[in-house]
Scaffold this active site. Structure first.
Site, PDB file in Angstrom:
ATOM      1  N   ILE A   1      -6.809   7.698  -0.581  1.00 48.25           N
ATOM      2  CA  ILE A   1      -6.689   6.506  -0.842  1.00 48.25           C
ATOM      3  C   ILE A   1      -7.704   6.044   0.349  1.00 48.25           C
ATOM      4  O   ILE A   1      -7.614   6.296   1.416  1.00 48.25           O
ATOM      5  CB  ILE A   1      -5.487   5.973  -0.822  1.00 48.25           C
ATOM      6  CG1 ILE A   1      -5.390   4.612  -0.939  1.00 48.25           C
ATOM      7  CG2 ILE A   1      -4.727   6.449   0.333  1.00 48.25           C
ATOM      8  CD1 ILE A   1      -3.978   3.843  -1.161  1.00 48.25           C
ATOM      9  N   SER A   2      -8.830   5.137  -0.190  1.00 52.82           N
ATOM     10  CA  SER A   2      -9.498   4.509   1.014  1.00 52.82           C
ATOM     11  C   SER A   2      -8.783   3.539   1.988  1.00 52.82           C
ATOM     12  O   SER A   2      -7.669   2.933   1.598  1.00 52.82           O
ATOM     13  CB  SER A   2     -10.741   3.652   0.135  1.00 52.82           C
ATOM     14  OG  SER A   2     -11.523   4.355  -0.561  1.00 52.82           O
ATOM     15  N   GLN A   3      -9.404   3.404   2.905  1.00 49.11           N
ATOM     16  CA  GLN A   3      -8.765   2.471   4.072  1.00 49.11           C
ATOM     17  C   GLN A   3      -8.806   1.241   3.486  1.00 49.11           C
ATOM     18  O   GLN A   3      -9.649   0.849   2.838  1.00 49.11           O
ATOM     19  CB  GLN A   3      -9.592   2.627   5.257  1.00 49.11           C
ATOM     20  CG  GLN A   3     -11.195   2.015   5.431  1.00 49.11           C
ATOM     21  CD  GLN A   3     -11.845   2.354   6.705  1.00 49.11           C
ATOM     22  OE1 GLN A   3     -12.050   3.594   6.829  1.00 49.11           O
ATOM     23  NE2 GLN A   3     -11.513   1.314   7.484  1.00 49.11           N
ATOM     24  N   PRO A   4      -7.911   0.193   3.811  1.00 50.30           N
ATOM     25  CA  PRO A   4      -7.883  -1.210   3.208  1.00 50.30           C
ATOM     26  C   PRO A   4      -8.915  -1.833   3.390  1.00 50.30           C
ATOM     27  O   PRO A   4      -9.594  -2.607   2.764  1.00 50.30           O
ATOM     28  CB  PRO A   4      -6.679  -1.652   4.020  1.00 50.30           C
ATOM     29  CG  PRO A   4      -5.980  -0.423   4.219  1.00 50.30           C
ATOM     30  CD  PRO A   4      -6.859   0.364   4.663  1.00 50.30           C
TER      31      PRO A   4
ATOM     32  N   ARG B   1       0.673  -1.208   0.064  1.00 50.63           N
ATOM     33  CA  ARG B   1      -0.043  -0.020  -0.173  1.00 50.63           C
ATOM     34  C   ARG B   1       0.806   1.169  -0.184  1.00 50.63           C
ATOM     35  O   ARG B   1       0.561   2.351  -0.553  1.00 50.63           O
ATOM     36  CB  ARG B   1      -1.054  -0.093   1.162  1.00 50.63           C
ATOM     37  CG  ARG B   1      -1.606   1.250   1.313  1.00 50.63           C
ATOM     38  CD  ARG B   1      -3.074   0.831   2.551  1.00 50.63           C
ATOM     39  NE  ARG B   1      -3.946   1.977   2.227  1.00 50.63           N
ATOM     40  CZ  ARG B   1      -4.461   2.687   3.101  1.00 50.63           C
ATOM     41  NH1 ARG B   1      -3.734   2.478   4.339  1.00 50.63           N
ATOM     42  NH2 ARG B   1      -5.218   3.721   3.248  1.00 50.63           N
TER      43      ARG B   1
END
Length: 176
Positions: free
Chosen positions: A43-46, A17
């Site tokens: 960027i979205s959280q995992p 990431r």
């Protein structure tokens, strides 16, 4: 957190990431939270990436349209799950930065486009799956038209707060 799809878990564990973030975030890149990327985007959280991908039920060779390329992380997760990915980004700065990054990471088969994601990419339609990565007030009709019958569309729906929705197209005129 309820992610049970082995392909999704493997993809998230495989893809570094920190490649998609400013180096200032290297120490915290794997925390389960969103981070700024550029142009006011994140960027979205995992977990969100994994959850949306699991909802899509990606199968090998599925043709997936991603609305909102952003950093490229979600597109590469989809490709790692076996999808043929078509991704569109409306922010020119992000598009110009992310398209070469995706290719440099060895994912040159991901097709990247610059434009209005809510119009989709009709020249490559129909798609088995469509994923919208950012909250929207409604499901764009143009995207429904580009989805195959039996296909899924995943979208965080809402403005103030959003709810993750998975729509299934059951005929050319009906979805649920």
């Amino acid at each position: 957190k309820g992610i049970t799809d082995a392909n999704v878990l493997e993809a998230v564990n495989t893809i570094p990431r920190h490649f998609f973030l400013d180096s200032a975030f290297d120490e915290i890149a794997y925390e389960d939270r969103a981070f700024p990327i550029s142009d006011g985007q994140t960027i979205s959280q995992p977990y969100t990436v994994a959850y949306q991908t699991q909802l899509l039920q990606v199968k090998a060779n599925d043709k997936v349209l991603e609305i909102g390329t952003g950093s490229g992380y979600q597109a590469i997760i989809l490709a790692e799950c076996g999808a043929r990915v078509f991704s569109i980004e409306r922010q020119k700065v992000l598009f110009d930065k992310t398209k070469p990054l995706i290719a440099a990471l060895g994912y040159d088969k991901i097709k990247c486009f610059y434009g209005d994601g809510f119009k989709g990419v009709p020249s490559y339609a129909p798609y088995d799956k469509i994923i919208i990565t950012a909250a929207a007030p409604e499901i764009p009709e143009d995207l429904k038209k580009q989805l195959k019958v039996g296909g899924y569309l995943v979208i965080p729906l809402g403005t103030e707060t959003s709810v993750m929705i998975r729509l299934k197209k059951i005929s050319e005129t009906e979805d649920r």
